[in-house]
Design an enzyme around this catalytic site. Sequence first.
Site, short mmCIF file in Angstrom:
data_model
loop_
_atom_site.label_atom_id
_atom_site.label_comp_id
_atom_site.label_asym_id
_atom_site.label_seq_id
_atom_site.Cartn_x
_atom_site.Cartn_y
_atom_site.Cartn_z
N GLU A 8 1.10 -1.08 -0.02
CA GLU A 8 0.12 -0.04 -0.11
C GLU A 8 1.23 1.42 -0.01
O GLU A 8 1.08 2.17 1.00
CB GLU A 8 -0.77 0.38 1.55
CG GLU A 8 -2.11 1.01 0.77
CD GLU A 8 -3.16 1.49 2.01
OE1 GLU A 8 -3.16 0.51 2.55
OE2 GLU A 8 -3.19 2.83 2.16
N HIS A 10 2.00 4.82 -2.41
CA HIS A 10 1.74 5.22 -3.48
C HIS A 10 2.51 6.35 -3.90
O HIS A 10 3.81 7.00 -4.11
CB HIS A 10 1.22 6.08 -2.29
CG HIS A 10 -0.11 5.60 -1.51
ND1 HIS A 10 -0.98 4.85 -2.07
CD2 HIS A 10 -1.07 5.23 -0.05
CE1 HIS A 10 -2.10 3.83 -1.28
NE2 HIS A 10 -1.26 4.71 -0.43
N HIS A 160 -8.56 0.75 -1.02
CA HIS A 160 -8.37 1.57 -1.00
C HIS A 160 -9.64 2.57 -0.35
O HIS A 160 -10.54 2.98 -1.03
CB HIS A 160 -6.91 2.60 -0.99
CG HIS A 160 -6.50 2.80 -0.46
ND1 HIS A 160 -6.50 4.98 -0.40
CD2 HIS A 160 -5.31 3.05 -0.16
CE1 HIS A 160 -6.08 4.85 0.21
NE2 HIS A 160 -4.60 3.85 0.51
N ASP A 280 2.02 2.00 3.97
CA ASP A 280 1.17 3.24 3.15
C ASP A 280 2.04 4.71 2.97
O ASP A 280 2.17 5.72 3.72
CB ASP A 280 0.55 3.55 3.98
CG ASP A 280 -0.88 4.48 4.31
OD1 ASP A 280 -0.55 5.26 2.27
OD2 ASP A 280 -1.38 4.32 4.01
ZN ZN Z 1 -2.90 4.30 1.26
#
Ligand code: ZN
Length: 324
Positions: A8, A10, A160, A280
């Site tokens: 996860e 980005h 998400h 994340d």
């Molecule tokens: Zn995220």
Amino acid sequence: MTPKITFEEHFMAPGFEKYSEAFLKLMPADQSGQLVQRLNGFDGERIELMDRGGIVRTVLSLTGPGAQSESLDRAVDSARRANDFLAEKIAAQPDRLSGFASLPMHDPDAAIAELQRTVRDMGFLGCLVNGHTHGTYYDGPEYDAFWAELERLGVPFYLHPINAHADPYVIRDVPVLQGAVWGWGVEAGSHALRLLFGGVFDRFPGVKVVLGHMGEGLPFLRWRFDSRFRAYPQGVDLRLAPSEYFTRNIVITTSGVCSHASLMGAVGEMGADGVMFSVDYPYEDTAAAVDFIETAPLDDEARRKVCHDTAAALLGLPLLAEAA
Ligand code: ZN
């Protein structure tokens, strides 16, 4: 250090900046500046942090809300552009980076076409979708062909969070609860439950939906889902007890929840075959996440699964024993 896969994680593609402004402007200016820089970075700091944390591979996805916020006439093209951009970045470091596709979920046929193009032709490992598309959820029959194709391709669907289509009445006047603090988790968790109670996993038993943020809290309510669904089925007929779709169809990552108590609870509910490490990045701190998982009270086999092998199996990558 245990080798790790994270997924996860980005990035920002050119042309999508304006969709992220809504939440970037909530941050102090120095923090949002650094965040944008990190979202735009594919080598340098991103790879250094991976090296330091034993992260052997990271699967990148376009930061939210991405294509889900666009109009139908733009979404097809712009998802394509974002995916092509990501493919170029992966090609520069193929041994470290992989990709999840952005999809124009506005139109199931267009989403299928882009999923096929990215997975089959470009080697992407699945897709990451930022929740609903203008209030449309994906449990309806119009998405059956999409789930069938996802199942056929054998790749995961990372669900998400995104802002609610309309803020729930209880938090409509409490902005601090509408985003990452609480509302996003409720939104993503509720969407996953729509898929479960809408029978998507009965119709497509091979589908894997990934929830971040320790499963948006859902693993801790498995028992109650069974007990109250038995008491109040309201005409819904499922082949399995709701709890049985966890790990089988709904798997989770630890992204953004670096709590040993929560991790052990989730592994207790779902087993190490349903719980996977992620960071994340760049919204969360890689070093803190690495320290959290390295010091977690897991035995060696469970730590190897949570850090690497469960994700490797999900994503079609070699397991540690095979790679050695
Ligand atoms: Zn995220």
